[in-house]
Design an enzyme around this catalytic site. Structure first.
Site, PDB file in Angstrom:
ATOM      1  N   ARG A  99       0.813  -1.219   0.000  1.00 23.67           N
ATOM      2  CA  ARG A  99       0.000   0.000   0.000  1.00 23.67           C
ATOM      3  C   ARG A  99       0.840   1.260   0.000  1.00 23.67           C
ATOM      4  NH1 ARG A  99      -5.455  -0.729   2.039  1.00 23.67           N
ATOM      5  NH2 ARG A  99      -5.403   1.460   2.536  1.00 23.67           N
TER       6      ARG A  99
ATOM      7  N   TRP B  11       3.448   6.213   2.527  1.00 25.24           N
ATOM      8  CA  TRP B  11       3.568   6.659   1.140  1.00 25.24           C
ATOM      9  C   TRP B  11       3.424   8.175   1.234  1.00 25.24           C
ATOM     10  CZ3 TRP B  11       0.415   9.177  -2.503  1.00 25.24           C
ATOM     11  CH2 TRP B  11       0.749   8.989  -3.840  1.00 25.24           C
TER      12      TRP B  11
ATOM     13  N   GLU C 206      -4.388   0.546 -21.568  1.00 25.11           N
ATOM     14  CA  GLU C 206      -4.028  -0.279 -20.415  1.00 25.11           C
ATOM     15  C   GLU C 206      -2.633  -0.896 -20.598  1.00 25.11           C
ATOM     16  OE1 GLU C 206      -4.959  -0.595 -17.501  1.00 25.11           O
ATOM     17  OE2 GLU C 206      -4.299  -2.547 -16.812  1.00 25.11           O
TER      18      GLU C 206
ATOM     19  N   LYS D  40       0.398  -0.227 -18.009  1.00 29.44           N
ATOM     20  CA  LYS D  40       1.090  -1.343 -17.325  1.00 29.44           C
ATOM     21  C   LYS D  40       2.590  -1.192 -17.514  1.00 29.44           C
ATOM     22  CE  LYS D  40      -1.171  -2.488 -15.287  1.00 29.44           C
ATOM     23  NZ  LYS D  40      -2.519  -2.361 -14.854  1.00 29.44           N
TER      24      LYS D  40
ATOM     25  N   GLU E  70       4.085   1.954 -15.588  1.00 30.31           N
ATOM     26  CA  GLU E  70       4.080   1.954 -14.120  1.00 30.31           C
ATOM     27  C   GLU E  70       5.082   0.982 -13.520  1.00 30.31           C
ATOM     28  OE1 GLU E  70       0.276   1.082 -12.294  1.00 30.31           O
ATOM     29  OE2 GLU E  70      -0.175  -0.401 -13.817  1.00 30.31           O
TER      30      GLU E  70
ATOM     31  N   HIS F 284      -2.453  11.647 -36.854  1.00 28.18           N
ATOM     32  CA  HIS F 284      -2.666  13.044 -36.461  1.00 28.18           C
ATOM     33  C   HIS F 284      -1.576  13.544 -35.520  1.00 28.18           C
ATOM     34  CE1 HIS F 284      -6.486  13.058 -38.522  1.00 28.18           C
ATOM     35  NE2 HIS F 284      -6.796  11.925 -37.896  1.00 28.18           N
TER      36      HIS F 284
ATOM     37  N   LYS G 194      -1.073   1.076  -3.827  1.00 29.75           N
ATOM     38  CA  LYS G 194      -2.152   0.220  -4.305  1.00 29.75           C
ATOM     39  C   LYS G 194      -3.516   0.882  -4.192  1.00 29.75           C
ATOM     40  CE  LYS G 194      -3.798  -3.574  -5.944  1.00 29.75           C
ATOM     41  NZ  LYS G 194      -3.651  -3.674  -7.414  1.00 29.75           N
TER      42      LYS G 194
END
Ligand code: F6R
Length: 610
Positions: A27, A74, A483, A487, A490, A506, A605
């Protein structure tokens, strides 16, 4: 985001607290600390970095003590160092506090307390709690009353556990907007910010609600509200066991969770398919069935990976159930003035069920009268308790910071909801049958994709040192491209972007050269030919194309540099399959780069602050 553990009972608290912190390390993990009571003193030890740094110093406190609090941090206010690490104390070491959340009016309170002689050591907002609680204790208020009065004074969010040397056999915990759970053992209590620190001791828990505090001694507890009203609560059972939160032979939780997906998807579907009526049984929605049938619009709100699921659900709900659907970042939704009516359904998607922005968006939607639904994984989280109804993922605890199985199970649950809504409206029995047949195959098809492990590992080796990655997809595969890019960035810290494939011309096309790996999700669907043209555009500029294609597609093998095949399924279910190789690629690249896969830098998390 930050983890708290508190213990009162007969066992040796420091060892138990360290084990609890290790369970919560996912966490938040930049520094940690423990305080225990030793006779009439509070002893504290802190360390920067991982929990094992703290563990090495454990002998500097009384390891026999049976009451203590601990925290893994954190950073939000103040850099990660020992002074800023929790627990925080007042100047007389009367009180120690471990806190999650943000105290918004800490500056005003600090000024006030300084006038009374308090000296602040840290750069945190949390330290103010210790000084404020201590100031009430010095005015002879009992510990629970001192905490309650402090709650009245503070603005912001908190989950906190408090020790006071004047009350060596009491522990107080309080919450507002930051989760706290109390595990009930035999003559012992464990307080924690999430159940993973509790399950190895007891399955019996109490969820503390916002603006409540709990006073514990080793034999009993009592709960009251900030208004000093006694609360009767229910004791609930957690249905996980300890193996579910251990690595089970895998090098990382993320890898374990990737490979758990067939089973997790199976669990997300279990007992929910109605093969007679060709619809789904979703017990969590039965109380709102009529409102759902009448809903005129769906708004889905979420953050990060859950937001990507929402984008896919938008396509599903519109295509299958023909309900106008919008998707919005929860962080944006909460601060605009969205037009919401009682005919709208607002769906909040959140793995943790605690994300602060999603929770605030939910409250905004409720205020305006919408029907609110939660799609959550963690059972008993705040979002699932505050929504009118909802569906759990049953994916099991997700510990790796990068979301994998929660994403695919969100897609599974959203597909089940889409089928239900569609069958309530316009979809035929035959079409429902086709979907159920496809759904049942999904867990087995995910397993088949794992057979590409070797090809994916080779690709990871080839591109370990790439500086940038581009991910392209169209239709249902566009959010998968987002996604895939998320992934990779990160956990490997490689810059990556996801784009709708047709948007490439574009702007992003300018980036393409022989050094640019481009992952194109090019499965067989109505816009397949167009995606193939996009691949040609990349190849014409010498980009290296990694294609995710449908089994048996020979054309793509001639166009792309490398192909990873996935089994064929219905278009709206493809994302559950097409994301799997992208999760694996990110994982293997991150491992080769020596990254801390389960606890990537700067991430947490569960993001319980704004
Ligand atoms: C990415 C990731 C985050 C979360 C986001 C929302 O791998 O895990 O982007 O998806 O923080 O979290 P939940 O779903 O718990 O609301």
């Amino acid at each position: 985001m930050c983890g708290i553990v508190g213990y009162i009972g007969k066992k040796k608290a420091p060892r138990l607290l360290i084990e609890g912190l290790k369970r919560l390390e996912y966490r938040g993990y930049d520094s940690a600390g423990i305080s225990v009571i030793n006779k009439d003193k509070i002893e504290t030890v802190k360390a920067v970095g991982k929990i094992h740094n703290l563990e090495k110093r454990l002998n500097s406190i009384n390891t026999e003590s049976s009451i203590g609090i601990a925290h893994t941090r954190w950073a939000t206010h103040g850099e990660p160092n020992e002074t800023n690490a929790h627990p925080h104390m007042d100047n007389d070491n009367l009180v120690a506090v471990a806190h999650n959340g943000i105290i918004e009016n800490y500056h005003i309170l600090q000024q006030e307390l300084k006038k009374e002689g308090a000296e602040f050591k840290s750069a945190t907002d949390s330290e103010v709690l210790a000084h404020l609680i201590a100031s009430y204790i010095k005015k002879d208020f009992p510990l629970d009353e001192a905490v309650r009065r402090t709650m009245e004074r503070i603005e912001g969010t908190y989950g906190m556990v408090v020790l006071c040397r004047k009350y060596p056999d009491k522990l107080v915990a309080a919450r507002n907007g930051s989760p706290l759970i109390v595990g009930i053992g035999e003559n012992e209590f464990i307080v924690a910010s999430d159940a993973s620190a509790i399950v190895e001791h007891t399955r019996q828990i109490i969820y503390l609600h916002d603006r409540e505090l709990i006073m514990l001694n080793k034999d009993e507890y009592s709960i009251k509200t900030i208004q000093d009203i006694h609360v009767q609560t229910t004791i609930e059972d957690i249905d996980w066991d300890i193996e579910m939160i251990e690595k089970g032979g895998f090098d990382h939780f993320m890898l374990k969770e990737i490979f758990e997906q067939p089973e997790a998807l199976h669990n997300a579907m279990r007992g929910r398919l109605d093969e007679k009526e060709m619809t789904t049984h979703l017990g969590g929605l039965s109380s709102v069935k009529d409102r759902l049938r009448q809903t005129k619009r769906i708004i889905i709100t979420a953050c990060g990976t859950s937001w990507h699921s929402a984008l896919i659900a938008e396509y599903m709900f519109e295509e299958l159930a023909q309900i106008p659907t919008e998707v919005e970042y929860a962080s944006e939704f909460r601060y605009r003035n969205p037009i919401i009516t009682e005919e709208d359904t607002v769906i909040c998607i959140s793995q943790s069920g605690e994300t602060a922005d999603t929770l605030a968006a939910l409250r905004e939607a409720k205020r305006k009268g919408a029907l609110t639904l939660g799609i959550c994984n963690t059972v008993g989280g705040t979002i699932s308790r505050e929504t009118d109804a909802g569906v759990y993922l049953h994916a099991g605890p997700e510990i790796g910071v990068a979301s994998t199985k929660a994403f695919t199970c969100q897609l599974m649950v959203l597909s089940l909801i889409a089928l239900k809504l569609a069958r309530m409206r316009n979809m035929s029995h035959i079409q429902g049958d086709k979907i159920i047949t496809a759904l049942k195959k999904i867990p087995f098809q995910v397993k088949e994709i794992f057979e590409s492990d070797k090809i994916i590992q080779e690709l990871a080796q080839r591109f370990t040192y790439a500086q940038n990655f581009l991910y392209l997809g169209r239709g249902y595969n566009f959010p998968v491209a987002l996604e895939g890019a998320l992934k990779l960035k990160e956990i490997s810290y490689i810059h990556a972007e996801g784009y709708p494939a047709a948007e490439m011309k574009h702007g992003p096309i300018a980036l393409i050269s022989e050094n640019m790996p481009v992952v194109v999700i090019a499965t067989k669907n109505s816009i397949y030919e167009k995606v193939v043209s996009n691949i040609e555009e990349v190849k014409a500029r010498k980009g290296y194309v990694i294609a995710i294609a449908t089994d048996g597609d020979k054309t793509i093998a001639k166009k792309a540099d490398k192909v990873i095949y996935i089994p064929e399924t219905l278009s709206f279910l493809v994302p559950i399959l097409s994301v799997i190789p992208l999760q694996m690629l990110s994982y293997y690249i991150a491992v080769l780069k020596g990254r801390n896969v389960d606890q990537p830098r700067n991430l947490a998390k569960s993001v319980t602050v704004e």
